[in-house]
Design an enzyme around this catalytic site. Structure first.
Site, PDB file in Angstrom:
ATOM      1  CG  ASN A 237     -20.957  70.886 -40.210  1.00  0.00           C
ATOM      2  OD1 ASN A 237     -21.929  71.383 -40.784  1.00  0.00           O
ATOM      3  ND2 ASN A 237     -20.912  70.771 -38.896  1.00  0.00           N
ATOM      4  CG  HIS A 238     -24.321  67.773 -39.298  1.00  0.00           C
ATOM      5  ND1 HIS A 238     -24.649  67.094 -38.147  1.00  0.00           N
ATOM      6  CD2 HIS A 238     -24.123  69.061 -38.923  1.00  0.00           C
ATOM      7  CE1 HIS A 238     -24.659  67.924 -37.125  1.00  0.00           C
ATOM      8  NE2 HIS A 238     -24.347  69.130 -37.569  1.00  0.00           N
TER       9      HIS A 238
END
Length: 308
Positions: free
Chosen positions: A111-112
């Site tokens: 998700n980063h």
């Protein structure tokens, strides 16, 4: 452009790589990743690694403790960047290894690995500080868009960054997602990167503001439908380095020791052998230094947020 092995050694030392070389690396990485499926097939034996978050020296320890890329296969479950002082070097080192040993390493999107998150949690600022502009950040973000969403080990272990999605029951459905884009705020692609396991009876809203909480019922259903034995994921800090849940049907692997240089946790990697046995390797943080070479002193009170 510098030679690949020369770049690898430069990155391992945490030193500066010129912008033109990084551009060339990122273009080559996109061309390579373009041909990978959303869910990459991987044979055993393989070592599964959780979040790295820019902790370069701990990433080097990870490889040293697990045998090294020259003789072993690896799956990294995403979140290579943000929070640590060496996000760029950590991500580029893994990209170089992918180019140098394409069949030995799989890099899954976390998700980063998005433009929005990296602008808030450190990677963007790190690049601007080191290069005086955001060009290198843009090159890396374009690589993010091509990273696969999962991996499957011997058709028995499903690897993903976050977790499951109510929009996806079969692994084949994941293969049909158009992944080559910024991660949406909702939907299957978002959920795979953001969801978390929890002791809940059914799908529940996540306090992160993206993805869902899912429990044993959903895990058992997914395992049965896809004839797999284990879901291996990362995304959540685990003080002991790994955590098995749901009668061994799911494991969280965390590979950033002393997370944010202050949490005091150990890290782990998970090796799956040819006979599908699991073996965890635990390791501690090396003495952390910032990009100027100064020792980082831990803060007294870790303050964590939901965006792990």
């Amino acid at each position: 452009m510098m030679k690949l092995d020369e770049i690898i050694e430069t990155l391992r030392q945490g030193k500066h790589v010129d912008e033109d070389s990084i551009y060339s690396l990122c273009v080559m990485a996109q061309e390579l990743l373009m041909n990978e499926s959303n869910v990459t097939h991987v044979d055993t034996p393989v070592t599964i690694c959780g979040d790295i978050h820019g902790q370069l020296h701990d990433l080097l320890t990870l490889f040293a403790k697990s045998g090294g890329i020259e003789k072993n296969r690896y799956i990294f479950l995403g979140d290579f960047v943000d929070r640590g002082f060496y996000s760029l070097e950590s991500f580029l080192l893994l990209v170089c290894y992918k180019l140098r040993y394409p069949d030995r390493i799989v890099l899954i999107r976390g998700n980063h690995e998005t433009r929005q998150i990296t602008k808030v949690y450190g990677f963007y600022d790190e690049v601007v500080r080191k290069y005086g502009n955001s060009n290198v950040w843009r090159y890396c973000c374009e690589v993010f868009d091509y990273l696969p969403l999962g991996a499957i080990v011997n058709n028995k272990v499903f690897c993903v960054h976050g977790g499951l999605s109510p929009d996806v029951l079969s692994i084949n459905e994941i293969r049909t997602i158009d992944r080559k884009k910024e991660v949406p705020h909702e939907g299957a692609m978002c959920d795979l990167l953001w969801s978390d396991p929890e002791d809940v009876d059914t799908w529940s809203l996540s306090p992160r503001g993206a993805g869902f909480l899912f429990g044993q019922n959903e895990v058992d259903k997914f395992l049965h439908t896809n004839s797999v034995e284990l879901i291996a994921r990362a995304h959540q800090l685990v003080m002991e380095g790994y955590k098995e849940m749901f009668d061994g049907g799911l494991v969280t692997v965390w590979s950033a020791p002393n997370y944010c240089y202050r949490c005091g946790n150990v890290a782990a990697v998970l090796r799956i052998d040819d006979d599908m046995t699991k073996d965890y390797t635990i390791f501690e943080a090396v003495q952390a230094r910032d990009s100027g070479g100064n020792v980082i002193l831990p803060t007294k009170k870790p303050q964590m947020d939901y965006f792990l």
